[in-house]
Design an enzyme around this catalytic site. Structure first.
Site, PDB file in Angstrom:
ATOM      1  CG  ASP A   6      -1.972   1.035   1.224  1.00  0.00           C
ATOM      2  OD1 ASP A   6      -3.119   0.708   1.518  1.00  0.00           O
ATOM      3  OD2 ASP A   6      -1.651   2.192   0.909  1.00  0.00           O
ATOM      4  CG  ASP A 100      -2.841   3.429  -2.424  1.00  0.00           C
ATOM      5  OD1 ASP A 100      -3.897   2.765  -2.303  1.00  0.00           O
ATOM      6  OD2 ASP A 100      -2.253   3.968  -1.465  1.00  0.00           O
ATOM      7  CD  GLU A 101      -5.528  -1.593  -0.439  1.00  0.00           C
ATOM      8  OE1 GLU A 101      -6.136  -0.516  -0.601  1.00  0.00           O
ATOM      9  OE2 GLU A 101      -5.948  -2.484   0.289  1.00  0.00           O
TER      10      GLU A 101
HETATM   11  P1  TTP Z   1      -5.261   4.973   1.054  1.00  0.00           P
HETATM   12  O1  TTP Z   1      -4.231   3.934   0.737  1.00  0.00           O
HETATM   13  O2  TTP Z   1      -6.386   4.577   1.931  1.00  0.00           O
HETATM   14  O3  TTP Z   1      -4.556   6.209   1.772  1.00  0.00           O
HETATM   15  P2  TTP Z   1      -3.155   6.884   1.498  1.00  0.00           P
HETATM   16  O4  TTP Z   1      -2.353   6.132   0.499  1.00  0.00           O
HETATM   17  O5  TTP Z   1      -3.377   8.326   1.150  1.00  0.00           O
HETATM   18  O6  TTP Z   1      -2.451   6.853   2.909  1.00  0.00           O
HETATM   19  P3  TTP Z   1      -1.855   5.606   3.707  1.00  0.00           P
HETATM   20  O7  TTP Z   1      -0.394   5.917   3.881  1.00  0.00           O
HETATM   21  O8  TTP Z   1      -2.587   5.570   4.999  1.00  0.00           O
HETATM   22  O9  TTP Z   1      -2.085   4.388   2.865  1.00  0.00           O
HETATM   23  O10 TTP Z   1      -5.873   5.554  -0.270  1.00  0.00           O
HETATM   24  C1  TTP Z   1      -5.115   5.723  -1.461  1.00  0.00           C
HETATM   25  C2  TTP Z   1      -5.525   6.987  -2.189  1.00  0.00           C
HETATM   26  O11 TTP Z   1      -6.919   6.942  -2.488  1.00  0.00           O
HETATM   27  C3  TTP Z   1      -5.316   8.242  -1.363  1.00  0.00           C
HETATM   28  O12 TTP Z   1      -4.008   8.786  -1.503  1.00  0.00           O
HETATM   29  C4  TTP Z   1      -6.396   9.143  -1.878  1.00  0.00           C
HETATM   30  C5  TTP Z   1      -7.506   8.231  -2.352  1.00  0.00           C
HETATM   31  N1  TTP Z   1      -8.613   8.231  -1.365  1.00  0.00           N
HETATM   32  C6  TTP Z   1      -9.676   9.096  -1.562  1.00  0.00           C
HETATM   33  O13 TTP Z   1      -9.718   9.833  -2.559  1.00  0.00           O
HETATM   34  N2  TTP Z   1     -10.685   9.130  -0.631  1.00  0.00           N
HETATM   35  C7  TTP Z   1     -10.669   8.337   0.504  1.00  0.00           C
HETATM   36  O14 TTP Z   1     -11.597   8.412   1.321  1.00  0.00           O
HETATM   37  C8  TTP Z   1      -9.568   7.453   0.693  1.00  0.00           C
HETATM   38  C9  TTP Z   1      -9.517   6.564   1.907  1.00  0.00           C
HETATM   39  C10 TTP Z   1      -8.567   7.421  -0.260  1.00  0.00           C
HETATM   40 MG    MG Z   2      -2.125   4.060   0.671  1.00  0.00          MG
END
Ligand code: TTP
Ligand code: MG
Length: 394
Positions: A6, A100-101
């Site tokens: 992730d 992103d995962e």
């Molecule tokens: P995530 O992997 O949930 O969050 P992140 O990568 O920003 O942070 P983390 O280090 O905790 O993993 O989500 C990936 C992307 O998806 C995030 O950068 C933006 C988008 N996203 C949204 O647009 N709305 C949301 O509610 C979430 C959870 C994510």
């Molecule tokens: Mg992330």
């Protein structure tokens, strides 16, 4: 063994990377209107309590000095595609969960690429080297544990749960961390005194059924360390491509040729990893004025070597009358067929054809070196960075 990868603060990290002024600062990605919600926030902004899905107004109250950036989905998708090509280099079994995962099943790659921890480190290094971004990785024999683990050392962390540690991990795992246990389930858990997933093992099936319905059975399975879900590559690939938005617009042919060569190398590696050949090579160009063209050529004999892909891409590039500076360039292949599917062979192999076959051996060797020692261990002399002092590749 399964890796869950992730990206860290993905959209915000891309913005901070693209714009050095944002580095080290609290950054919020959101729409332009004050009624927007937060997509994500940089870790600097999270210190103030800013979270995804929070109304922007509330986030700005928590962190008034934050820089608000309007999200650029196209850019994030482009970066995401390139990150996924790194995943695919590590294993053909990649399941995309979101932009992103991903889950990777690396069980079949251990002999070739080393331990899961080594593979994870190599993936992190490669993403850092190619994209200057960090990610966090969880490693475990079960998908749901890999997912939980990837979150445990964020940002830029790796967490391994070895098979013999799974039981202990489940015993102490706070029940709220289990994917699918939301706020309402958590309240019921509290009311019956369940704090960890391990405790679910001792609950009566009828109680579970009554309180949580079908979901209860799933929780029991997880508590016993059974997670039958597999890593499922979500579709058969129909094409592979890679593209790069250049740091600045250019028409420098030498520079663009090196880009095409690197991209051809990358696409060819994906073909070999997927054990397929391609019939069609394509070139994509976006000019400084955002005008975009794609040119493609279908070949008589399907190709897999980067040299052949490069030759085609270069031919397409050079037969074009470029009306302006180039902003983005990319190479793609499509019309994929299994590599062992017989094709009508050329009656007489010419010198070129024999050379291609020899190159195919070289490229396979390079693949295994890259797999073992990571992204920078071997590369073409022409694409190697030069040490400015000695003018030798570093
Ligand atoms: P995530 O992997 O949930 O969050 P992140 O990568 O920003 O942070 P983390 O280090 O905790 O993993 O989500 C990936 C992307 O998806 C995030 O950068 C933006 C988008 N996203 C949204 O647009 N709305 C949301 O509610 C979430 C959870 C994510
Ligand atoms: Mg992330």
């Amino acid at each position: 063994m399964i890796l869950h990868i992730d990206m860290d603060a993905f959209f915000a990290a891309v913005e901070q990377r693209d714009n050095p002024e944002l580095r080290g600062k609290p950054v919020i990605i959101s729409g332009r209107s004050m009624r927007s919600v937060v997509s994500t926030a940089s870790y600097e902004a999270r210190v103030f309590g800013v979270r995804s899905a929070m109304p922007l107004v509330q986030a700005m109250k928590l962190c008034p000095e934050a820089v608000v950036v309007r999200g650029r989905m196209d850019r994030y998708r482009e970066v995401s595609r390139r990150i996924f090509t790194v995943f695919q280099e590590a294993s053909p079994l990649v399941e995309k969960v979101s932009i992103d995962e991903a889950y990777l099943d690396v069980t079949g790659c251990l002999r070739l690429l080393g331990s899961p921890l080594t593979i994870a480190r190599n993936i992190k290094n490669r993403i850092m080297e190619k994209e200057n971004l960090t990610c966090s990785i969880g490693i475990a024999p079960l998908k749901f544990i890999a997912k939980i683990a990837s979150d445990m050392n964020k940002p830029d962390g790796i967490t391994v749960v070895e098979p013999h540690d799974v039981e202990g991990f489940i015993d102490t795992l706070p029940i709220g961390k289990v994917p699918g246990v939301g706020a309402s389930a958590l309240r019921i858990m509290e009311s019956i005194g369940v704090k960890t997933l391990g405790q679910i093992r001792h609950l009566d099936d009828r109680v579970l059924q009554k309180k949580f319905g079908v979901h209860g059975q799933r929780l029991k399975h997880l508590a016993m360390g059974h997670d039958a879900s597999r890593v499922e590559p979500f579709h058969e690939r129909k094409s592979y491509s890679t593209e790069t938005t250049l740091d600045r617009d250019t028409l420098d042919h030498d520079f663009l040729r090196v880009q095409l060569l690197e991209q051809s190398d990358e696409v060819a590696r994906l073909l070999r990893r997927g054990q397929v050949k391609a019939k069609t090579v394509s070139l994509k160009i976006t000019y400084g004025n955002f005008h975009q063209i794609t040119r493609r050529h279908t070949l008589g004999v399907p190709v897999q070597s980067s040299k052949q892909i490069y030759q085609e891409a270069l031919r397409l590039f050079e037969s074009e009358n470029h009306p302006g500076m180039i902003r983005l360039i990319g190479v793609g292949v499509s019309g994929l067929i299994p590599q062992d599917q017989p094709v009508q062979d050329l009656l007489f192999k010419d010198r070129d054809e024999k050379q291609h076959e020899q190159w195919a051996h070289v490229e396979k060797t390079v693949d295994s070196i890259l797999g073992k020692f990571g992204g920078n261990s071997v590369k073409r002399a022409i694409t190697a960075r030069k040490d400015p002092e000695t003018n030798k590749p570093d």
